[in-house]
Design a protein around this motif. Sequence first.
Motif, mmCIF file in Angstrom:
data_model
loop_
_atom_site.group_PDB
_atom_site.id
_atom_site.type_symbol
_atom_site.label_atom_id
_atom_site.label_comp_id
_atom_site.label_asym_id
_atom_site.label_seq_id
_atom_site.Cartn_x
_atom_site.Cartn_y
_atom_site.Cartn_z
ATOM 1 N N VAL A 1 0.867 -1.174 0.000
ATOM 2 C CA VAL A 1 0.000 0.000 0.000
ATOM 3 C C VAL A 1 0.905 1.225 0.000
ATOM 4 O O VAL A 1 1.804 1.329 0.829
ATOM 5 C CB VAL A 1 -0.929 0.025 1.243
ATOM 6 N N ARG A 2 0.663 2.126 -0.948
ATOM 7 C CA ARG A 2 1.481 3.340 -1.037
ATOM 8 C C ARG A 2 0.589 4.564 -0.999
ATOM 9 O O ARG A 2 -0.419 4.638 -1.691
ATOM 10 C CB ARG A 2 2.295 3.344 -2.328
ATOM 11 N N ASP A 3 0.995 5.536 -0.191
ATOM 12 C CA ASP A 3 0.254 6.793 -0.057
ATOM 13 C C ASP A 3 0.714 7.758 -1.138
ATOM 14 O O ASP A 3 1.907 8.002 -1.306
ATOM 15 C CB ASP A 3 0.496 7.381 1.331
ATOM 16 N N ILE A 4 -0.227 8.288 -1.891
ATOM 17 C CA ILE A 4 0.033 9.267 -2.946
ATOM 18 C C ILE A 4 -0.668 10.559 -2.526
ATOM 19 O O ILE A 4 -1.602 10.537 -1.742
ATOM 20 C CB ILE A 4 -0.529 8.759 -4.301
ATOM 21 N N ASN A 5 -0.247 11.700 -3.068
ATOM 22 C CA ASN A 5 -0.781 12.982 -2.603
ATOM 23 C C ASN A 5 -2.300 13.107 -2.738
ATOM 24 O O ASN A 5 -2.932 13.752 -1.925
ATOM 25 C CB ASN A 5 -0.082 14.150 -3.301
ATOM 26 N N GLU A 6 -2.930 12.532 -3.730
ATOM 27 C CA GLU A 6 -4.385 12.631 -3.880
ATOM 28 C C GLU A 6 -5.106 11.324 -3.554
ATOM 29 O O GLU A 6 -6.293 11.194 -3.837
ATOM 30 C CB GLU A 6 -4.749 13.080 -5.296
ATOM 31 N N GLY A 7 -4.412 10.351 -3.000
ATOM 32 C CA GLY A 7 -5.072 9.091 -2.697
ATOM 33 C C GLY A 7 -4.097 8.026 -2.254
ATOM 34 O O GLY A 7 -3.028 8.307 -1.728
ATOM 35 N N VAL A 8 -4.485 6.776 -2.506
ATOM 36 C CA VAL A 8 -3.699 5.619 -2.086
ATOM 37 C C VAL A 8 -3.704 4.593 -3.207
ATOM 38 O O VAL A 8 -4.705 4.413 -3.900
ATOM 39 C CB VAL A 8 -4.298 4.990 -0.799
ATOM 40 N N ASP A 9 -2.561 3.919 -3.393
ATOM 41 C CA ASP A 9 -2.452 2.816 -4.345
ATOM 42 C C ASP A 9 -2.376 1.511 -3.566
ATOM 43 O O ASP A 9 -1.560 1.374 -2.653
ATOM 44 C CB ASP A 9 -1.211 2.957 -5.220
ATOM 45 N N PHE A 10 -3.229 0.552 -3.929
ATOM 46 C CA PHE A 10 -3.224 -0.775 -3.330
ATOM 47 C C PHE A 10 -2.728 -1.753 -4.390
ATOM 48 O O PHE A 10 -3.275 -1.798 -5.491
ATOM 49 C CB PHE A 10 -4.639 -1.179 -2.894
ATOM 50 N N PHE A 11 -1.719 -2.560 -4.061
ATOM 51 C CA PHE A 11 -1.149 -3.517 -4.998
ATOM 52 C C PHE A 11 -1.531 -4.929 -4.555
ATOM 53 O O PHE A 11 -1.421 -5.270 -3.370
ATOM 54 C CB PHE A 11 0.374 -3.377 -5.051
ATOM 55 N N PHE A 12 -1.976 -5.746 -5.521
ATOM 56 C CA PHE A 12 -2.455 -7.094 -5.233
ATOM 57 C C PHE A 12 -1.681 -8.115 -6.060
ATOM 58 O O PHE A 12 -1.199 -7.815 -7.156
ATOM 59 C CB PHE A 12 -3.946 -7.215 -5.542
ATOM 60 N N GLY A 13 -1.611 -9.338 -5.531
ATOM 61 C CA GLY A 13 -0.901 -10.414 -6.202
ATOM 62 C C GLY A 13 -1.641 -10.987 -7.392
ATOM 63 O O GLY A 13 -1.022 -11.497 -8.319
ATOM 64 N N ASN A 14 -2.960 -10.914 -7.383
ATOM 65 C CA ASN A 14 -3.707 -11.384 -8.549
ATOM 66 C C ASN A 14 -4.909 -10.481 -8.807
ATOM 67 O O ASN A 14 -5.322 -9.694 -7.957
ATOM 68 C CB ASN A 14 -4.115 -12.857 -8.416
ATOM 69 N N ARG A 15 -5.462 -10.631 -9.977
ATOM 70 C CA ARG A 15 -6.532 -9.750 -10.446
ATOM 71 C C ARG A 15 -7.830 -9.940 -9.670
ATOM 72 O O ARG A 15 -8.574 -8.990 -9.425
ATOM 73 C CB ARG A 15 -6.761 -10.010 -11.931
ATOM 74 N N ALA A 16 -8.125 -11.163 -9.250
ATOM 75 C CA ALA A 16 -9.380 -11.437 -8.546
ATOM 76 C C ALA A 16 -9.449 -10.685 -7.221
ATOM 77 O O ALA A 16 -10.514 -10.178 -6.843
ATOM 78 C CB ALA A 16 -9.534 -12.936 -8.308
ATOM 79 N N HIS A 17 -8.329 -10.601 -6.494
ATOM 80 C CA HIS A 17 -8.322 -9.863 -5.231
ATOM 81 C C HIS A 17 -8.565 -8.377 -5.476
ATOM 82 O O HIS A 17 -9.284 -7.726 -4.714
ATOM 83 C CB HIS A 17 -6.994 -10.066 -4.502
ATOM 84 N N ALA A 18 -7.971 -7.842 -6.525
ATOM 85 C CA ALA A 18 -8.174 -6.425 -6.854
ATOM 86 C C ALA A 18 -9.622 -6.168 -7.256
ATOM 87 O O ALA A 18 -10.214 -5.165 -6.847
ATOM 88 C CB ALA A 18 -7.229 -5.997 -7.969
ATOM 89 N N GLN A 19 -10.215 -7.057 -8.031
ATOM 90 C CA GLN A 19 -11.608 -6.892 -8.441
ATOM 91 C C GLN A 19 -12.547 -6.944 -7.242
ATOM 92 O O GLN A 19 -13.493 -6.175 -7.145
ATOM 93 C CB GLN A 19 -11.995 -7.966 -9.465
ATOM 94 N N ARG A 20 -12.262 -7.847 -6.299
ATOM 95 C CA ARG A 20 -13.071 -7.937 -5.088
ATOM 96 C C ARG A 20 -12.956 -6.651 -4.269
ATOM 97 O O ARG A 20 -13.933 -6.164 -3.699
ATOM 98 C CB ARG A 20 -12.631 -9.133 -4.245
ATOM 99 N N PHE A 21 -11.751 -6.064 -4.223
ATOM 100 C CA PHE A 21 -11.542 -4.808 -3.499
ATOM 101 C C PHE A 21 -12.306 -3.662 -4.169
ATOM 102 O O PHE A 21 -12.911 -2.830 -3.486
ATOM 103 C CB PHE A 21 -10.044 -4.496 -3.415
#
Length: 170
Positions: free
Chosen positions: A65-85
């Motif tokens: 998880v990385r904090d960016i000035n206008e939000g946050v980036d979440f990095f996932f190991g596979n696409r299904a976890h990102a889609q669920r998020f």
Amino acid sequence: MLQQTFVVEYVVEPHMCPDCARRAANPDTWTACVQVRQHVAHKRTFLFLEQIILRHGAAECAVAVRDINEGVDFFFGNRAHAQRFVDFLQGAVPCRFRADKQLVSHDIHTQAYNYKYPFSVEIAPPCRDDLVCLPQKTSAAQGGLGPLALVTRVSGGITLTDPQTARSVT
């Protein structure tokens, strides 16, 4: 009853699963990224969303998880976890998202393709306790809601309240 004293020697050998070993070797290994942004001066809805994510453990599958000035980036190991998020985010706050697919590598001998999947999620700008000015057609479509309305709730939808009549519309 038998009692005996003896010395025990423990040897701890670190072993990792293949996915964890790959991530330890290269921490930037991710397959899908969810970029959550809200473009406003104050981040009340965004801070509310962070509390919901922590309460429900929605980002447990995130690799980083990385904090960016206008939000946050979440990095996932596979696409299904990102889609669920992303589905969780859509249920928690009013937002829109866009999904892309980027080719990282291609093996011509085995026809294996390697992709990265970035998801861009933009949270709606109105936050709780904001005063919004509605266009005339929109206020008429809401059953005669006044042109000025107060945002009283931001969850799966936005609840507007007319300050003169105290009438609420979602």
